[in-house]
Write an enzyme that holds these catalytic residues in place. Structure first.
Site, PDB file in Angstrom:
ATOM      1  CE  LYS A 204      11.863 -16.720 -15.680  1.00  0.00           C
ATOM      2  NZ  LYS A 204      11.517 -17.755 -16.695  1.00  0.00           N
ATOM      3  CD  GLU A 210      20.528 -20.563  -3.482  1.00  0.00           C
ATOM      4  OE1 GLU A 210      19.334 -20.335  -3.800  1.00  0.00           O
ATOM      5  OE2 GLU A 210      21.124 -21.607  -3.768  1.00  0.00           O
ATOM      6  N   GLY A 264      16.926 -18.979 -17.592  1.00  0.00           N
ATOM      7  CA  GLY A 264      17.900 -18.237 -16.792  1.00  0.00           C
ATOM      8  C   GLY A 264      19.238 -18.076 -17.476  1.00  0.00           C
ATOM      9  NE  ARG A 265      20.682 -24.042 -19.359  1.00  0.00           N
ATOM     10  CZ  ARG A 265      19.621 -24.572 -18.748  1.00  0.00           C
ATOM     11  NH1 ARG A 265      19.224 -24.079 -17.603  1.00  0.00           N
ATOM     12  NH2 ARG A 265      18.982 -25.581 -19.274  1.00  0.00           N
ATOM     13  CD  GLU A 350      21.482 -24.609 -14.904  1.00  0.00           C
ATOM     14  OE1 GLU A 350      21.150 -23.547 -15.429  1.00  0.00           O
ATOM     15  OE2 GLU A 350      21.634 -24.729 -13.675  1.00  0.00           O
ATOM     16  CG  HIS A 381      53.380 -19.112 -17.121  1.00  0.00           C
ATOM     17  ND1 HIS A 381      54.751 -19.172 -17.001  1.00  0.00           N
ATOM     18  CD2 HIS A 381      53.133 -18.352 -18.219  1.00  0.00           C
ATOM     19  CE1 HIS A 381      55.308 -18.453 -17.970  1.00  0.00           C
ATOM     20  NE2 HIS A 381      54.339 -17.951 -18.719  1.00  0.00           N
ATOM     21  CE  LYS A 494      15.605 -23.938  -6.659  1.00  0.00           C
ATOM     22  NZ  LYS A 494      14.625 -23.366  -7.580  1.00  0.00           N
TER      23      LYS A 494
END
Lengths: 526, 526
Positions: A204, A210, A264-265, A350, A381, A494
Site C-alpha cells: 500500500k 521486505e 491488509g488481512r 493478528e 497420520h 520494525k
C-alpha cells in the site's frame, strides 16, 4: 457494556460450564432432532454445529451475551462505514469491496462504491489484456508467469485463493514471493524468463521493507537483459503511493489503488486480488466477491441464532473463555485448501491476538486462540493423535467438498469416510470396554467440531467460506472488546529491527543491547 | 519414580514459579555473563537458551528432575535397543540407522547394524543408477521425476528434507503425494510423463489405505500407455511385505526394507529416505545421517546440563507444566526450512499427545504442546501479533543460517536484523513510557525464546538439528511417563472409517450412527 465478564450472561455461562461434568456428546447426538436444530445451510453450504458442547439453553445464553455486548450494533456500524478501527481512526469496509454497483456506503460523506467498481473495472481490463495476450512482454511474447511480491495480507490471501482455485486457473502461472529471506526470491526467479514475466509489487505504502527489497532484486534481475523502458510492461503496483510507484518506472495506469479502510488481512477482495483475477479470470474473481457478499448479506440480515459467523464466534468464545481451550484447528479434507490455516492464522491471530482492549485496559481474560491446521487425511497420520487424546481438547472445523473435480471415486469415498469418522471419533471417543480393556486406547470423546460441507469448490463457495471466518473474527473481537483492525506487534518488530540492521552493516554493537543479542550478533557477523 | 508431580523437584520448581512475579528478562539479560552461561555449541551450531525464564537455580532443579525421572537410564536403554515401546513391545532405534558401520546394537541378540548398512548400500546402488541414467525408464529415457507415495512418517520427513536441501538437489525432481484426496495425486500426475517417472510406494505393511489407493491410481495411469512388465522399472517399494510388493509387479531387488524398531515419524533415516538420496545423492544422504549421529553422540555422552536436547526438553516441561503455556512455536528465518513445523508437528504431537501413561493411568498433568509455525519474516506480518501480545505467551524456537546460499546481501542483513529484533522484542517488550503512553502499544515482554544458528544449511547441520528435536521429544516423553512410540489415535480413526466407507458405498445408513453423522452422510450421498 464493554467488559464482557460483567455481562449477566457471563455468570450464567460459567454456571452452565460448571454443570457439564456429565454432558456427553455421545448421548445428545442420539437425539434425532439435534442435527436439524444445530445445523445451518446457506446457498447449499452446510454448517453443522451439532457436535458441540452446547444445549439449547447454552446456545440461548451465548446469543444473549452477543446482544449484551452489542454485536448487532457494532456489525451495523462496521457495515455503515463507521470508524470502528479506533486506534487508527479508520472505517473497516472489506464488505464494501464485494458490494454490488448500486450499493451505497458513505465514508466521510463520500459513497465509496463507485471507487470500488472503478478499480474493479481497471482490474478487469488489465486481466483481460494479459490473459488474451493483448498485453505482451517487451519482446512481444505473451506473459506466461506472474510474480506477486508482497508480504502478510498482500500475500496470504491471494496465495491461498489461487491455490484453492487451481481448477479455475487458466491464465499465466502465479508465483508468490513474500519472505525477505533471499532464498525465496532467488529460487522463484531461477525458473523464469524476463521476457514473459510480469511482476506485481503489492505494498500500500510502497515502503514495506521486505517487499521493496524483493522488488529491487526483481528489477535488477529484469534489467540484466531488458531495457529500462520495458519496466512499464513488466511491473505493476498495488499501492497508493503514486510518487514512489512512478519513480520505480511503473505507469500510472498500472497502479491499482485501495483505500485506508481495507486492512491488509482483509484485502484479497481489493486491488490486492489482482493476481487472483489474472490467474482465474475476472469473472471468476467477481464470483468470489459475490460469494463473500452472500455471506455479508446473511451476516447482516439473519437473526443471530441462525447466523453462521455469529454462531462460529460464540462457540469460539465458549471454548476460549469458559473451557480454557487455547487452540483452534482447521482441517480441510481437500488438498486444494491446504493453505486455509496459514491464511486464517493471520486473519484471526493478528486481529484478536491482543491484550489491550478498546478502552486502553489490559484484559484479564483470554483472547484469540492459536489457529493451526494441515489437510486431512494427512493430519490423521500426524498431529491428530494429540487432538484425540491429549488432556486439553482442541475444537476443530472440518471442511470438505461433496463433489470433487476429479473422477477417482474410491479416493473420494475414502476421504469422505475419514472426514466423518474423525468428527465422530472426537465426539464419541472409545470406552474402556470398546478398547477391550486396553487403557492406552481409551478416548474420552466430547471433543467438539464443526463440519462444513461445500457442494463443490468454486470461486463463489470459497468467497462465502472466507467471509464467514472474517465475520467470526469480527464478532469475537466485539465480545472481547478489542480493536481487531490494528497490529501494534508488527510495528514493534520494525522499530527494533532498525538499530540491529545498522549494527549488522557497520559491525558496531551498541553497548545498550542485551547480552543475548550481543552474543548472537557477534556470532552472526564475525 | 514414574509420576513426575511426586518428584521432589516438582515442588521446588512450583515454588520457583511462584517466586517469579518480579523476574524480568530485560534485567537478567543485562548480565554480560548470561549468554555464555546459557548457550551451547555443537559442531559450529549455536543454541542460545539465555532468553528463557530461568535462573541457574531453576536450571539446576530442572536437571535434577531429569535425573529423578531416570532420563539418563531411559536414554541408555533406548540406545542399547531395549524395547521401550512397551505397548507394541518394540525397540526404538532410529539412532541405529545413522550409526557407523563398526557400531553394534543388539535386538533380540542380533546386531542390527550390518542390516542397516546393507539397506544403505542398496539405496546407494539404486540412487547412483537412477541419477547417472544407468537405470532408465521402459523406453530408454532417463528418469526425470520421482513421485513418493506415502503418508504420515512415510511422507513428512522426506518432504521436509528434500525441500530444505534444495541447494543440493541435483537429481530427478521429487514430488510427494500423501493425501487420499484425489486432487492430490491427480494434480501431481497431470504434470508427468510415464516414460520418465519413477514411483516410490512407501508403506511398511503395503496396506496403508491412503497409500495403496494412490498407488493403484498411479499404476492405472502408468498402464494407460506403458506395458505391464514396465512396472518393474518404474515402481519401487519401501516396505517389508514381500508378497504384496511382488504381486504389485515390483522386483524384489527394488524393495527397500526396514525393521519394526523404526517408527514412522522417525523413519526418514531408513529406506523411507530413498527419495532424499535420489534427490541429493547418496553422499549427501550419508552426511545427513552423520549430522544426526553427531547429535546422538552428544545426547549420549554430554553431561545433561550441557546437553542440547535435554535442555530443550526441560524448558518445554517448565513451560507446559509449571507456566501452563499450551503451545510451542517454530520459526525458521529461512524459506528453505518452511516445512519444519509441519514435520515437527507429527514428531512431537503424535509422540507425546497422549493422556495415558506407561503404566496405564490417565495422567492429570499437561503433556505435549501444540506445535505450529511458518517462516519468519512472513510470520511477523501474520500471527506474531498474538505471540507478542496475547495474555498467554508462546515459547518459540528461532532458527537461522549464518551463511545463505544466495548473494543478496541486503536481504540477508534484513533477515538477520529481524531474527534478532523479534527475540529481543519478545524478551524485553515495550514499556508504557517507550510506547509514548499509548497502552495499545505496551508489550509485557518476558516471552521466552531459543535462538538456533546454523553456520549454513547443509545435510550435516540439518541432520543434527532434526535429531535434536527427536531427542527432545524422547526426554519429554520420559518425564511425562508416556510411551512416545505408539499412536492409538491413528488406529481409532481407521476403525471408525470402515463402516462409514461402507455406508457411503452402499448408501445404507446404519441406524446406530449418531444423528450428526447421519445428517452429514445424508447430505454427502444424496
Amino acid at each position: 457494556m464493554a467488559y464482557f465478564p460483567d455481562a449477566p450472561e457471563y455468570t450464567k455461562l460459567s454456571d452452565h460450564k460448571e454443570g457439564m461434568d456429565n454432558f456427553s456428546l455421545r448421548k445428545v447426538l442420539s437425539d434425532p432432532k439435534r442435527f436439524d436444530e444445530f445445523s445451518v445451510f446457506l446457498d447449499g453450504v452446510l454448517f453443522d454445529f451439532s457436535k458441540h458442547l452446547i444445549t439449547a439453553d447454552i446456545k440461548y445464553d451465548l446469543m444473549s451475551l452477543a446482544r449484551s455486548m452489542n454485536v448487532e450494533d457494532m456489525r451495523d456500524a462496521m457495515l455503515r462505514g463507521e470508524k470502528i478501527n479506533n486506534t487508527e481512526e479508520r472505517a473497516v469496509l472489506h464488505t464494501a469491496l464485494r458490494a454490488p454497483k448500486d450499493a451505497s456506503v458513505l465514508v466521510d460523506g463520500e459513497n465509496v462504491i463507485p471507487f470500488v467498481h472503478q478499480v474493479l473495472d481497471q482490474m478487469k481490463l488489465f486481466s483481460d489484456a494479459v490473459r488474451s495476450g493483448a498485453h505482451t512482454g517487451y519482446t512481444g511474447k505473451p506473459i506466461t508467469d506472474i510474480v506477486n511480491i508482497g508480504i502478510g495480507g498482500s500475500d496470504l490471501g491471494p496465495r491461498f485463493v489461487v491455490d484453492a482455485l487451481v481448477d479455475f486457473c487458466s491464465g499465466p502461472k502465479v508465483h508468490f514471493v513474500s519472505n525477505v529471506d533471499g532464498h525465496d526470491i532467488s529460487s522463484a526467479l531461477a525458473k523464469l524468463s524476463p521476457e514473459t514475466t510480469l511482476f506485481i509489487i503489492a505494498s500500500k505504502t510502497f515502503t514495506t521493507e521486505e517487499t521493496m527489497l524483493n522488488a529491487a532484486v526483481a528489477k535488477q534481475w529484469f534489467l540484466k537483459t531488458a531495457p529500462v523502458d520495458a519496466i512499464a510492461k513488466h511491473f505493476v503496483a498495488l499501492s497508493t503511493n503514486k510518487d514512489d510507484v512512478l519513480k520505480f518506472g511503473i505507469l500510472e495506469k498500472n497502479m491499482f489503488p485501495f483505500r485506508d479502510w481495507v486492512g491488509g488481512r482483509y484485502s484479497l477482495w481489493s486491488a490486492i486480488g489482482l493476481s487472483i483475477s489474472l490467474a482465474v479470470g475476472f469473472d471468476n474473481f467477481r464470483a468470489l466477491l459475490d460469494g463473500a457478499h452472500a455471506m455479508d448479506d446473511h451476516f447482516e440480515n439473519t437473526p443471530i441464532d441462525k447466523n453462521i459467523p455469529v454462531i462460529m464466534a460464540l462457540l469460539g468464545v465458549w471454548y476460549v473463555n469458559f473451557w480454557n481451550y487455547p487452540a483452534h484447528l482447521l482441517l480441510a479434507y481437500d488438498a486444494r485448501l491446504a493453505k486455509i490455516a496459514k491464511f486464517t492464522q493471520q486473519m484471526d491471530m493478528e486481529s484478536n491476538g491482543k491484550a489491550v482492549d478498546r478502552d486502553g485496559n489490559i484484559v484479564d481474560y483470554a483472547t484469540g486462540p492459536v489457529i493451526f491446521g494441515e489437510p486431512g487425511t494427512d493430519s490423521q497420520h500426524s498431529f491428530m493423535q494429540l487432538v484425540h487424546q491429549s488432556p486439553t481438547p482442541i475444537p476443530a472445523d472440518f471442511i470438505i467438498c461433496k463433489k470433487p473435480s476429479h473422477h477417482l471415486k474410491d479416493n473420494h469415498n475414502c476421504l469422505m469416510a475419514n472426514f466423518l469418522a474423525q468428527t465422530r471419533a472426537l465426539a464419541i471417543g472409545q470406552t474402556l470396554d470398546e478398547a477391550e480393556s486396553d487403557t492406552s486406547r481409551v478416548f474420552t470423546g466430547n471433543r467438539p467440531t464443526t463440519s462444513i460441507i461445500l457442494p463443490e469448490l468454486t470461486p463463489y463457495t470459497l468467497g462465502l467460506l472466507i467471509a464467514a471466518y472474517e465475520h467470526k473474527v469480527f464478532v469475537q473481537g466485539v465480545i472481547w472488546n478489542l480493536n481487531s483492525y490494528d497490529q501494534p506487534g508488527v510495528e514493534l518488530g520494525k522499530k527494533l529491527a532498525k538499530p540491529l540492521r545498522s549494527a549488522i552493516e557497520t559491525k558496531k554493537i551498541d553497548p545498550s543491547f542485551d547480552g543475548s543479542t550481543k552474543g548472537l550478533l557477534d556470532f552472526l557477523t564475525k
